[in-house]
Design a protein around this motif. Structure first.
Motif, PDB file in Angstrom:
ATOM      1  N   GLU A   1      55.850  61.156  34.857  1.00 44.66           N
ATOM      2  CA  GLU A   1      56.874  60.777  35.832  1.00 44.66           C
ATOM      3  C   GLU A   1      57.299  61.937  36.724  1.00 44.66           C
ATOM      4  OE1 GLU A   1      59.325  58.226  37.939  1.00 44.66           O
ATOM      5  OE2 GLU A   1      57.707  57.772  36.534  1.00 44.66           O
ATOM      6  N   VAL A   2      57.420  63.137  36.170  1.00 43.93           N
ATOM      7  CA  VAL A   2      57.838  64.299  36.965  1.00 43.93           C
ATOM      8  C   VAL A   2      56.836  64.566  38.080  1.00 43.93           C
ATOM      9  CG1 VAL A   2      58.197  66.804  36.898  1.00 43.93           C
ATOM     10  CG2 VAL A   2      59.191  65.356  35.117  1.00 43.93           C
ATOM     11  N   TRP A   3      55.559  64.621  37.735  1.00 47.23           N
ATOM     12  CA  TRP A   3      54.529  64.877  38.745  1.00 47.23           C
ATOM     13  C   TRP A   3      54.398  63.708  39.713  1.00 47.23           C
ATOM     14  CZ3 TRP A   3      52.195  69.320  40.054  1.00 47.23           C
ATOM     15  CH2 TRP A   3      52.363  70.402  39.186  1.00 47.23           C
TER      16      TRP A   3
ATOM     17  N   ILE B   1      41.876  64.961  44.762  1.00 48.78           N
ATOM     18  CA  ILE B   1      41.483  65.713  43.577  1.00 48.78           C
ATOM     19  C   ILE B   1      42.727  66.461  43.076  1.00 48.78           C
ATOM     20  CG2 ILE B   1      39.882  67.399  42.588  1.00 48.78           C
ATOM     21  CD1 ILE B   1      38.588  64.839  43.953  1.00 48.78           C
ATOM     22  N   ILE B   2      43.195  66.097  41.896  1.00 47.34           N
ATOM     23  CA  ILE B   2      44.376  66.726  41.295  1.00 47.34           C
ATOM     24  C   ILE B   2      43.866  67.810  40.354  1.00 47.34           C
ATOM     25  CG2 ILE B   2      46.503  66.353  39.979  1.00 47.34           C
ATOM     26  CD1 ILE B   2      46.332  64.799  42.686  1.00 47.34           C
TER      27      ILE B   2
ATOM     28  N   GLY C   1      47.392  73.104  32.461  1.00 44.70           N
ATOM     29  CA  GLY C   1      47.173  72.422  31.190  1.00 44.70           C
ATOM     30  C   GLY C   1      46.509  71.069  31.297  1.00 44.70           C
ATOM     31  N   HIS C   2      46.107  70.653  32.502  1.00 40.81           N
ATOM     32  CA  HIS C   2      45.445  69.361  32.681  1.00 40.81           C
ATOM     33  C   HIS C   2      44.098  69.552  33.351  1.00 40.81           C
ATOM     34  CE1 HIS C   2      48.397  66.230  31.593  1.00 40.81           C
ATOM     35  NE2 HIS C   2      49.272  67.180  31.829  1.00 40.81           N
TER      36      HIS C   2
ATOM     37  N   LEU D   1      54.767  63.871  43.792  1.00 42.09           N
ATOM     38  CA  LEU D   1      53.764  63.287  44.690  1.00 42.09           C
ATOM     39  C   LEU D   1      54.414  62.322  45.674  1.00 42.09           C
ATOM     40  CD1 LEU D   1      50.787  62.700  45.520  1.00 42.09           C
ATOM     41  CD2 LEU D   1      50.813  60.906  43.772  1.00 42.09           C
ATOM     42  N   LEU D   2      55.281  61.447  45.180  1.00 41.43           N
ATOM     43  CA  LEU D   2      55.939  60.470  46.057  1.00 41.43           C
ATOM     44  C   LEU D   2      56.804  61.164  47.108  1.00 41.43           C
ATOM     45  CD1 LEU D   2      56.920  57.762  43.424  1.00 41.43           C
ATOM     46  CD2 LEU D   2      55.119  57.601  45.172  1.00 41.43           C
ATOM     47  N   ALA D   3      57.479  62.230  46.719  1.00 48.48           N
ATOM     48  CA  ALA D   3      58.279  62.983  47.692  1.00 48.48           C
ATOM     49  C   ALA D   3      57.374  63.585  48.763  1.00 48.48           C
ATOM     50  CB  ALA D   3      59.079  64.077  46.989  1.00 48.48           C
ATOM     51  N   GLY D   4      56.230  64.100  48.364  1.00 49.28           N
ATOM     52  CA  GLY D   4      55.286  64.659  49.324  1.00 49.28           C
ATOM     53  C   GLY D   4      54.733  63.604  50.261  1.00 49.28           C
TER      54      GLY D   4
END
Length: 155
Positions: free
Chosen positions: A131-133, A94-95, A100-101, A137-140
């Protein structure tokens, strides 16, 4: 487009499964360094949930969170979408933390493949809204796999 992250982990698929599907296992490796994970609910079935609280515990992380006006603890929730014992695990995160989203779900699927000296872990990660988010996520997710590999290497 789904991103793929892979790691070789020096433990059997059975051990990896145990670490990924039990409160005791998850609490040992899920959080980034300096944070603690406390599992509050785990219903391991399609449609079941994983709920946990991640808390900053190391002085540097506590200071960073406080300086940036962020809470020291955050609650997270995932809904299991697929469970095939010892081979596949899927969950929708769940994001609900993006300013703002409106909240939405993001899918992650894990495959465990027996390999020489351990297990090949393949993680399929659905991108987030930009892309930033997605890169965050990929780094996490990569950090999670690195933590998992480090934990089993130390056992």
């Amino acid at each position: 487009m789904t991103e793929i992250i892979e790691r070789h982990v020096s433990a059997s698929p059975e051990r990896i499964w145990e670490l990924w599907t039990t409160p005791e296992g998850i609490s040992r490796w899920w959080a980034p360094e300096g944070f603690r994970t406390d599992v509050t609910a785990l219903d391991l079935r399609p449609g079941g949930v994983l709920e946990y609280t991640m808390t900053a515990v190391a002085p540097e992380q506590v200071a960073f969170m406080e300086q940036n006006g962020m809470p020291l603890a955050t609650e997270s929730r995932k809904r299991f979408t697929e469970i095939e014992a010892l081979t596949r695990l899927g969950y929708a995160s769940i994001i609900d933390f993006v300013p703002g989203h409106d909240p939405y779900e993001q899918l992650t699927q894990i495959e465990l493949h027996p390999a020489e000296g351990g297990t090949r872990v393949v993680m399929h990660v659905e991108p987030l809204h930009d892309e930033v988010w997605t890169q965050r996520l990929l780094a996490g997710r990569a950090n999670e796999l690195d933590n998992l590999a480090a934990l089993v290497a130390a056992e």
